[in-house]
Design a protein around this motif. Structure first.
Motif, PDB file in Angstrom:
ATOM      1  N   GLY A  10       0.804  -1.205   0.000  1.00  0.00           N
ATOM      2  CA  GLY A  10       0.000   0.000   0.000  1.00  0.00           C
ATOM      3  C   GLY A  10       0.838   1.255   0.000  1.00  0.00           C
ATOM      4  N   LEU A  11       0.163   2.350   0.294  1.00  0.00           N
ATOM      5  CA  LEU A  11       0.801   3.673   0.329  1.00  0.00           C
ATOM      6  C   LEU A  11       0.950   4.107   1.782  1.00  0.00           C
ATOM      7  N   VAL A  12       2.144   4.554   2.132  1.00  0.00           N
ATOM      8  CA  VAL A  12       2.405   4.987   3.507  1.00  0.00           C
ATOM      9  C   VAL A  12       3.374   6.157   3.477  1.00  0.00           C
ATOM     10  N   GLN A  13       3.281   7.006   4.478  1.00  0.00           N
ATOM     11  CA  GLN A  13       4.224   8.120   4.575  1.00  0.00           C
ATOM     12  C   GLN A  13       5.555   7.642   5.139  1.00  0.00           C
ATOM     13  N   ALA A  14       6.585   8.384   4.818  1.00  0.00           N
ATOM     14  CA  ALA A  14       7.904   8.075   5.360  1.00  0.00           C
ATOM     15  C   ALA A  14       7.847   8.021   6.881  1.00  0.00           C
ATOM     16  N   GLY A  15       8.512   7.006   7.434  1.00  0.00           N
ATOM     17  CA  GLY A  15       8.476   6.796   8.873  1.00  0.00           C
ATOM     18  C   GLY A  15       7.397   5.842   9.324  1.00  0.00           C
ATOM     19  N   GLY A  16       6.501   5.524   8.424  1.00  0.00           N
ATOM     20  CA  GLY A  16       5.401   4.624   8.758  1.00  0.00           C
ATOM     21  C   GLY A  16       5.778   3.165   8.651  1.00  0.00           C
ATOM     22  N   SER A  17       4.757   2.305   8.825  1.00  0.00           N
ATOM     23  CA  SER A  17       4.967   0.865   8.842  1.00  0.00           C
ATOM     24  C   SER A  17       3.960   0.150   7.957  1.00  0.00           C
ATOM     25  N   LEU A  18       4.382  -0.994   7.451  1.00  0.00           N
ATOM     26  CA  LEU A  18       3.516  -1.903   6.725  1.00  0.00           C
ATOM     27  C   LEU A  18       3.930  -3.328   7.068  1.00  0.00           C
ATOM     28  N   ARG A  19       2.971  -4.238   6.954  1.00  0.00           N
ATOM     29  CA  ARG A  19       3.268  -5.656   7.160  1.00  0.00           C
ATOM     30  C   ARG A  19       2.797  -6.436   5.939  1.00  0.00           C
ATOM     31  N   LEU A  20       3.744  -7.109   5.302  1.00  0.00           N
ATOM     32  CA  LEU A  20       3.438  -7.938   4.154  1.00  0.00           C
ATOM     33  C   LEU A  20       3.252  -9.385   4.597  1.00  0.00           C
ATOM     34  N   SER A  21       2.336 -10.064   3.934  1.00  0.00           N
ATOM     35  CA  SER A  21       2.090 -11.478   4.201  1.00  0.00           C
ATOM     36  C   SER A  21       2.133 -12.257   2.897  1.00  0.00           C
ATOM     37  N   CYS A  22       2.518 -13.506   3.000  1.00  0.00           N
ATOM     38  CA  CYS A  22       2.562 -14.384   1.827  1.00  0.00           C
ATOM     39  C   CYS A  22       2.170 -15.785   2.275  1.00  0.00           C
ATOM     40  N   VAL A  23       1.222 -16.360   1.554  1.00  0.00           N
ATOM     41  CA  VAL A  23       0.767 -17.714   1.850  1.00  0.00           C
ATOM     42  C   VAL A  23       1.087 -18.620   0.670  1.00  0.00           C
ATOM     43  N   ALA A  24       1.664 -19.763   0.966  1.00  0.00           N
ATOM     44  CA  ALA A  24       1.990 -20.741  -0.063  1.00  0.00           C
ATOM     45  C   ALA A  24       0.942 -21.851  -0.091  1.00  0.00           C
ATOM     46  N   PRO A  87      11.327   6.633   1.447  1.00  0.00           N
ATOM     47  CA  PRO A  87      10.918   6.689   0.029  1.00  0.00           C
ATOM     48  C   PRO A  87      11.691   5.697  -0.845  1.00  0.00           C
ATOM     49  N   GLU A  88      12.939   5.441  -0.507  1.00  0.00           N
ATOM     50  CA  GLU A  88      13.742   4.506  -1.312  1.00  0.00           C
ATOM     51  C   GLU A  88      13.315   3.051  -1.122  1.00  0.00           C
ATOM     52  N   ASP A  89      12.388   2.788  -0.203  1.00  0.00           N
ATOM     53  CA  ASP A  89      11.835   1.444  -0.068  1.00  0.00           C
ATOM     54  C   ASP A  89      10.705   1.194  -1.067  1.00  0.00           C
ATOM     55  N   GLN A 107       2.954 -12.857  -7.239  1.00  0.00           N
ATOM     56  CA  GLN A 107       2.658 -11.897  -8.294  1.00  0.00           C
ATOM     57  C   GLN A 107       3.167 -10.509  -7.948  1.00  0.00           C
ATOM     58  N   GLY A 108       3.528 -10.289  -6.694  1.00  0.00           N
ATOM     59  CA  GLY A 108       4.067  -8.999  -6.266  1.00  0.00           C
ATOM     60  C   GLY A 108       3.012  -8.102  -5.655  1.00  0.00           C
ATOM     61  N   THR A 109       3.448  -7.278  -4.733  1.00  0.00           N
ATOM     62  CA  THR A 109       2.564  -6.302  -4.117  1.00  0.00           C
ATOM     63  C   THR A 109       3.293  -4.963  -4.051  1.00  0.00           C
ATOM     64  N   GLN A 110       2.613  -3.911  -4.425  1.00  0.00           N
ATOM     65  CA  GLN A 110       3.236  -2.588  -4.507  1.00  0.00           C
ATOM     66  C   GLN A 110       3.329  -1.940  -3.131  1.00  0.00           C
ATOM     67  N   VAL A 111       4.509  -1.438  -2.830  1.00  0.00           N
ATOM     68  CA  VAL A 111       4.730  -0.633  -1.631  1.00  0.00           C
ATOM     69  C   VAL A 111       5.214   0.730  -2.085  1.00  0.00           C
ATOM     70  N   THR A 112       4.504   1.766  -1.679  1.00  0.00           N
ATOM     71  CA  THR A 112       4.864   3.131  -2.047  1.00  0.00           C
ATOM     72  C   THR A 112       5.004   3.963  -0.787  1.00  0.00           C
ATOM     73  N   VAL A 113       6.164   4.587  -0.646  1.00  0.00           N
ATOM     74  CA  VAL A 113       6.447   5.409   0.538  1.00  0.00           C
ATOM     75  C   VAL A 113       6.593   6.849   0.080  1.00  0.00           C
ATOM     76  N   SER A 114       5.728   7.701   0.574  1.00  0.00           N
ATOM     77  CA  SER A 114       5.774   9.115   0.190  1.00  0.00           C
ATOM     78  C   SER A 114       6.627   9.908   1.174  1.00  0.00           C
TER      79      SER A 114
END
Length: 115
Positions: A10-24, A87-89, A107-114
């Motif tokens: 997803g989209l998050v501001q710099a300094g924020g957090s995200l948690r990615l999950s992957c199920v096989a 932002p470089e993440d 398939q990939g998931t988009q991470v955008t850091v503003s």
């Protein structure tokens, strides 16, 4: 055949957090290594973090101290907790599973850091 499905980008501001999950799913039997890679525009895909069947983790220098990889073998899942995002993440993040020297990709998931 092995299938990987990611979620949590997803989209998050710099300094924020995200948690990615992957199920096989599919013919997944231990032992297998799981990991996360990312690819930014006009750049090569790079390893972010990986974790062995026993739980030993390896990180890219750029994410050490900020990202944490974990796995749940009972759920055939791998997670990436990303804190202090920069932002470089910004990139597409791909889940990877290595089983008997064969690589499988989500398939990939988009991470955008503003900024």
């Amino acid at each position: 055949q092995v299938q990987l499905v990611e979620s949590g980008g997803g989209l998050v501001q710099a300094g924020g957090s995200l948690r990615l999950s992957c199920v096989a799913s599919g013919l997944v039997v231990i032992p297998y290594t799981m990991g996360w890679y990312r690819q930014a525009p006009a750049k090569q895909r790079e390893l972010v973090a990986s974790i062995t069947p026993g739980g030993s983790a390896n990180y890219a220098d750029s994410v050490k101290g900020r990202f944490t990889i974990s796995r749940d073998n009972t759920k055939k899942s791998v997670y990436l907790q990303m804190n202090m995002l920069r932002p470089e993440d910004t990139a597409i993040y791909y889940c990877n599973l290595n089983l008997r020297k064969v690589n499988y990709w989500g398939q990939g998931t988009q991470v955008t850091v503003s900024s």
